[in-house]
Design a protein around this motif. Structure first.
Motif, mmCIF file in Angstrom:
data_model
loop_
_atom_site.group_PDB
_atom_site.id
_atom_site.type_symbol
_atom_site.label_atom_id
_atom_site.label_comp_id
_atom_site.label_asym_id
_atom_site.label_seq_id
_atom_site.Cartn_x
_atom_site.Cartn_y
_atom_site.Cartn_z
ATOM 1 N N GLN A 291 43.457 34.193 -21.659
ATOM 2 C CA GLN A 291 43.379 34.263 -20.194
ATOM 3 C C GLN A 291 42.697 33.020 -19.628
ATOM 4 O O GLN A 291 43.130 32.468 -18.612
ATOM 5 N N THR A 292 41.642 32.568 -20.297
ATOM 6 C CA THR A 292 40.930 31.381 -19.836
ATOM 7 C C THR A 292 41.822 30.150 -19.933
ATOM 8 O O THR A 292 41.854 29.314 -19.017
ATOM 9 N N LYS B 121 43.438 19.823 -18.368
ATOM 10 C CA LYS B 121 44.538 20.080 -19.314
ATOM 11 C C LYS B 121 44.067 19.900 -20.760
ATOM 12 O O LYS B 121 44.444 20.675 -21.640
ATOM 13 N N ARG B 122 43.246 18.862 -20.987
ATOM 14 C CA ARG B 122 42.691 18.677 -22.345
ATOM 15 C C ARG B 122 41.834 19.866 -22.748
ATOM 16 O O ARG B 122 41.886 20.333 -23.870
ATOM 17 N N LEU B 123 41.027 20.342 -21.805
ATOM 18 C CA LEU B 123 40.154 21.479 -22.075
ATOM 19 C C LEU B 123 40.970 22.733 -22.371
ATOM 20 O O LEU B 123 40.564 23.561 -23.190
ATOM 21 N N GLY B 124 42.121 22.847 -21.739
ATOM 22 C CA GLY B 124 42.951 24.023 -21.910
ATOM 23 C C GLY B 124 43.852 24.014 -23.117
ATOM 24 O O GLY B 124 44.514 25.006 -23.422
ATOM 25 N N ARG B 125 43.940 22.890 -23.794
ATOM 26 C CA ARG B 125 44.796 22.825 -24.991
ATOM 27 C C ARG B 125 44.165 23.619 -26.120
ATOM 28 O O ARG B 125 42.983 23.554 -26.388
ATOM 29 N N THR B 126 44.997 24.334 -26.846
ATOM 30 C CA THR B 126 44.491 25.180 -27.932
ATOM 31 C C THR B 126 44.357 24.420 -29.230
ATOM 32 O O THR B 126 43.582 24.815 -30.095
ATOM 33 N N ALA C 118 45.106 26.004 -17.098
ATOM 34 C CA ALA C 118 46.398 25.345 -16.859
ATOM 35 C C ALA C 118 46.819 25.499 -15.400
ATOM 36 O O ALA C 118 47.323 24.548 -14.773
ATOM 37 N N GLN C 119 46.633 26.695 -14.829
ATOM 38 C CA GLN C 119 47.009 26.929 -13.429
ATOM 39 C C GLN C 119 46.153 26.079 -12.488
ATOM 40 O O GLN C 119 46.663 25.488 -11.538
ATOM 41 N N VAL C 120 44.849 26.028 -12.747
ATOM 42 C CA VAL C 120 43.953 25.255 -11.889
ATOM 43 C C VAL C 120 44.277 23.773 -12.003
ATOM 44 O O VAL C 120 44.282 23.040 -11.010
#
Length: 151
Positions: free
Chosen positions: A121-122, A143-148, A127-129
């Motif tokens: 969810q995070t 986007k870097r922070l959101g990459r798995t 990604a949406q933000v």
């Protein structure tokens, strides 16, 4: 039969020879100074501060922490007056104290903090933000922070 007991190297040389080799002249008086220190200041100071050198009226000490070094500095004149009563320290006029470096066995290696993976969810929210951000640097950072894969 020759004496085969262990002796300090300094017992084989005169004080002048040792001084020529770089040893301070006060090395032979250090045992008496240590005894005078222990007898005069008592516990708990003896457990945390040791004499290193006594030369030209200056007693150099080593404390195991800044707390004990501060105690010596704050009580300097009282300690000098007490120590002067001992015959080995009659000419004492100054105390210098330094803090001993930490012993390696007492230093624990720093643990790396445990990193927790963000939930799905995070990651979706990041990604949406990021899509709504107009600043390109901030958008890429999100986007870097959101990459798995964290690469």
């Amino acid at each position: 039969m020759p004496d085969r007991t262990a002796r300090k190297l300094a017992t084989y040389f005169s004080s002048e020879t040792l001084f020529t080799l770089g040893m301070p002249r006060d090395m032979q008086t250090l045992p008496q100074v240590s005894v005078a220190w222990a007898e005069t200041v008592g516990e708990p100071l003896v457990q945390h501060v040791i004499p290193l050198r006594y030369s030209d009226g200056c007693l150099s000490l080593q404390a195991d922490s800044s707390l004990w070094a501060s105690k010596i500095r704050h009580q300097q004149q009282r300690l000098i007056d007490q120590l002067r009563t001992h015959p080995a320290l009659r000419q004492l006029s100054l105390l210098k104290v330094r803090i001993a470096p930490l012993q390696w066995e007492r230093v624990k290696p720093a643990r790396r903090p445990t990193l927790h993976r963000p939930s799905a969810q995070t990651l979706t929210l990041l990604a949406q933000v990021a899509d709504d951000i107009t600043d390109p640097g901030l958008r890429e950072a999100l986007k870097r922070l959101g990459r798995t894969d964290k690469s």
